[in-house]
Enzyme design. Sequence first.
Site, PDB file in Angstrom:
ATOM      1  N   HIS A   1       5.037  -3.636 -13.036  1.00  0.00           N
ATOM      2  CA  HIS A   1       6.104  -4.057 -12.118  1.00  0.00           C
ATOM      3  C   HIS A   1       5.450  -4.804 -10.975  1.00  0.00           C
ATOM      4  O   HIS A   1       4.346  -4.473 -10.538  1.00  0.00           O
ATOM      5  CB  HIS A   1       6.976  -2.893 -11.646  1.00  0.00           C
TER       6      HIS A   1
ATOM      7  N   ASP B   1      -0.364  -0.160  -6.475  1.00  0.00           N
ATOM      8  CA  ASP B   1       0.881   0.202  -7.141  1.00  0.00           C
ATOM      9  C   ASP B   1       1.896  -0.914  -6.844  1.00  0.00           C
ATOM     10  O   ASP B   1       2.531  -0.884  -5.806  1.00  0.00           O
ATOM     11  CB  ASP B   1       1.377   1.548  -6.625  1.00  0.00           C
TER      12      ASP B   1
ATOM     13  N   GLU C   1      11.088  -1.925  -9.409  1.00  0.00           N
ATOM     14  CA  GLU C   1      10.732  -0.606  -9.928  1.00  0.00           C
ATOM     15  C   GLU C   1      10.773   0.445  -8.831  1.00  0.00           C
ATOM     16  O   GLU C   1      11.200   1.582  -9.056  1.00  0.00           O
ATOM     17  CB  GLU C   1       9.329  -0.654 -10.560  1.00  0.00           C
ATOM     18  N   GLU C   2      10.313   0.069  -7.638  1.00  0.00           N
ATOM     19  CA  GLU C   2      10.165   1.036  -6.557  1.00  0.00           C
ATOM     20  C   GLU C   2      11.501   1.542  -6.010  1.00  0.00           C
ATOM     21  O   GLU C   2      11.533   2.503  -5.243  1.00  0.00           O
ATOM     22  CB  GLU C   2       9.349   0.426  -5.411  1.00  0.00           C
TER      23      GLU C   2
ATOM     24  N   HIS D   1       1.412   3.962  -1.718  1.00  0.00           N
ATOM     25  CA  HIS D   1       2.618   3.810  -0.897  1.00  0.00           C
ATOM     26  C   HIS D   1       2.283   3.854   0.592  1.00  0.00           C
ATOM     27  O   HIS D   1       3.041   4.384   1.401  1.00  0.00           O
ATOM     28  CB  HIS D   1       3.678   4.855  -1.248  1.00  0.00           C
TER      29      HIS D   1
END
Length: 358
Positions: free
Chosen positions: A67, A181, A213-214, A321
């Site tokens: 992603h 990520d 995606e997140e 994150h």
Amino acid sequence: MDDKLFKRIKQLTEIQSTSGNEDNIRQLLTKEMTPLVDKVEYDGLGGIFGTKKSSVEDAPRIMLAAHMDEVGFMVSQIKKNGLFSVVPLGGWNPYVVSAQRFTLQTKQGDYPIISSSVPPHLLRGKSGGASLKVTDILFDAGFVSKEEAESFGVRPGDTIVPDVETIVTANGKRIISKAWDNRYGCTLLLDVLEQLKEVELPNTLIAGANVQEEVGLRGAKVSTTKFKPDLFFAIDCSPANDLDGKEDANGRLDGGFLLRIFDPGMIMLPRMREYIVQTAEDHDIPYQTFISQGGTDAGAAHLANNGVPSAVIGVPGRYIHTHQTMFSIKDYEAAREMILKLVTSLDKATVDTIIYGK
């Protein structure tokens, strides 16, 4: 780690593209993927996938999906004094948000911006940040009024993304960056497609990256519907939990790629797990099984169409994150080798065995 790989990691991680505003990373992926595949296509939300067709009749369709979005924020309100309220795009720990540097992305251009914090002098005798929420934190681009902010093109809905330089640690074994990520997945896909450019595959490979995606695995829902894979592999980063040094930690740097066997959104099917484990062990590829409290695009993909057997080939990252993630190049190399072995071995008979047991 060679210079080419680090330059690619640096380029992809420093690009600023959060959920719903992925144009920057999508443009680069389009440029890099186009010469490596037979066809590049987009889904309706902006996911990008390249197809490498097999000459084998009735070849199975294998989907590799990263992603492209990273965690960030969206402006929800411009206050009279020129500061901004925001909503998070993706999961943020509120205690790592304050006093950080970001970029505010508007229709008129990008501007530097920082997240607010309260000096300790003003917290004496108070409860401090005991009940801090992300939405309590204001963002400050230096505008002196709402009108001035608007004159620079700022509007609710504009995105705010971390501003971070990607660097190598002193020992040369690990990297510090934002957005591993999931620029990990984007990096790996480009590496794999380069290595497979002149290779005839026993399957039709659909490789690319989803959006959003997140914020709920949204892109995977539409891309799997569009491309109709027989098997789906999410290529994603997960949180390392190895700070205490325990050898049995759930996600350790330098422990190999992560084989996610369970999360709240998906249980990997036994035959899929067995095939991946056997392949890794046959080729001495280091891996570690992983159980997660969060999901990946595989959680959406495996429920698409009539059901798509799915797996996650991941890597661990410390402090994901946030502005600063640390990760191991060894784990990346293990994941890349695993994907190459899978893609070059998944013929129709193997895929039928995984799906149907025969």
